[in-house]
Design an enzyme around this catalytic site. Sequence first.
Site, short mmCIF file in Angstrom:
data_model
loop_
_atom_site.label_atom_id
_atom_site.label_comp_id
_atom_site.label_asym_id
_atom_site.label_seq_id
_atom_site.Cartn_x
_atom_site.Cartn_y
_atom_site.Cartn_z
N ASN A 77 -5.77 11.90 0.86
CA ASN A 77 -5.02 11.23 1.55
C ASN A 77 -5.72 9.93 2.45
O ASN A 77 -7.18 10.44 2.64
CB ASN A 77 -3.88 11.84 2.27
N LYS A 78 -4.84 9.73 3.07
CA LYS A 78 -5.92 8.50 3.90
C LYS A 78 -7.05 9.31 4.87
O LYS A 78 -6.71 10.47 5.75
CB LYS A 78 -5.69 8.15 4.79
N GLN A 108 -2.01 2.72 10.70
CA GLN A 108 -0.95 2.71 9.30
C GLN A 108 -0.16 2.73 10.18
O GLN A 108 1.35 2.85 10.43
CB GLN A 108 -1.13 2.90 8.34
N ARG A 161 -8.23 -0.99 -6.73
CA ARG A 161 -8.44 0.55 -5.31
C ARG A 161 -8.65 1.52 -6.19
O ARG A 161 -7.74 2.20 -7.37
CB ARG A 161 -7.18 0.66 -4.60
N ARG A 194 0.81 -1.31 0.18
CA ARG A 194 -0.12 -0.27 0.10
C ARG A 194 0.77 1.14 -0.11
O ARG A 194 1.91 1.25 0.11
CB ARG A 194 -0.96 0.11 1.03
N GLY A 195 -0.22 2.45 -0.44
CA GLY A 195 0.88 3.57 -0.31
C GLY A 195 1.03 3.80 -1.55
O GLY A 195 1.27 3.33 -2.83
N ALA A 196 0.78 5.01 -1.86
CA ALA A 196 0.93 5.43 -3.39
C ALA A 196 2.00 5.20 -4.36
O ALA A 196 2.28 4.00 -5.74
CB ALA A 196 0.18 7.30 -3.77
N ASP A 213 -2.59 10.56 -1.68
CA ASP A 213 -2.52 9.20 -2.95
C ASP A 213 -3.16 9.56 -3.54
O ASP A 213 -3.18 8.72 -5.38
CB ASP A 213 -3.76 8.53 -2.31
#
EC number: 5.3.1.23
Length: 339
Positions: A241-242, A191, A86, A43-45, A232
């Site tokens: 973002n998150k 996270q 996603r 995960r993570g862009a 993201d």
Amino acid sequence: MRSIFWDDGLKLIDQTKLPEKLEVIECRNVEELADAIKKLAVRGAPALEAAGAYGIALAAREREFADVDELKEHLKKAADFLASTRPTAVNLFVGIERALNAALKGESVEEVKELALREAEKLAEEDVERNRKMGEYGAELLEDGDVVLTYCNAGRLATVDWGTALGVVRSAVEQGKEIRVIACETRPLNQGSRLTCWELMEDGIDVTLITDSMVGIVMQKGMVDKVIVGADRIVRDAVFNKIGTYTVSVVAKHHNIPFYVAAPKATFDWERTAKDVVIEERPREELIFCGKRQIAPLNVKVYNPAFDPTPLENVTALITEYGVIYPPYEVNVPKVLKF
């Protein structure tokens, strides 16, 4: 160790196992990679950008093909399948498209395979280089002794290596500055507590963990000098973002604390605005269970968006591999990033 890499097959750190266990898993086909993406093993862009590119290389090698046309059709279907995993992180689509376009130029099965992997490896190297550049530019914004609050995980685990937001911290520390970090746990999947704290402690960087609801009091008490987060997707009017990032930005703005976003050019989707972006909704079980323990009634209604949009008016500056971009963003982003 890189978070995702090719070593006679696609390997990645299973981030669902951290911090209890550092485990490298192999994805043997596109279905296994898609599952790893969905369950957030990767995960993570920027890491998803690499995963998308490596996914095309993996698809080209997962079985035998009668001819090059059959292989190319298979890669197109694999690209659509991976892109569906996603919907919010634009980097995933960028990685898929780059590797697919490179592969489709091949005139034989072997050439297609080679071109796909070569492009994926090139993209991975570029990610590390741009994170280093981002870190150098961002480190100029940090003073010796600064306390940086960060949210979610935008470190080396969220990229191929080094990190975006945490890459800025790493670069500042590398320059000899004393930087301390406050990490928000980042509910519901933690996270921040699981990944950010783990990797900062691995690097010997001072980190303090807080719950997400403590952001207000640490800013109120003057315990935070700057906020740095990743992204993201960045559109013309917002940073996605998150979930919870928007709240942090509002509190930071209230307390006149600089709020920085560190992200590469590939994260910018400058043709769109916030209303055009589909926000991924995660499974309800993520709120009802913590690990295997039930923490809410099974039949409770759940709303679980993975991301939120932070208005660009709340962002002090955007840290990119091309430099630090300040408002007015509608003028300076296209100028600096050459859109």
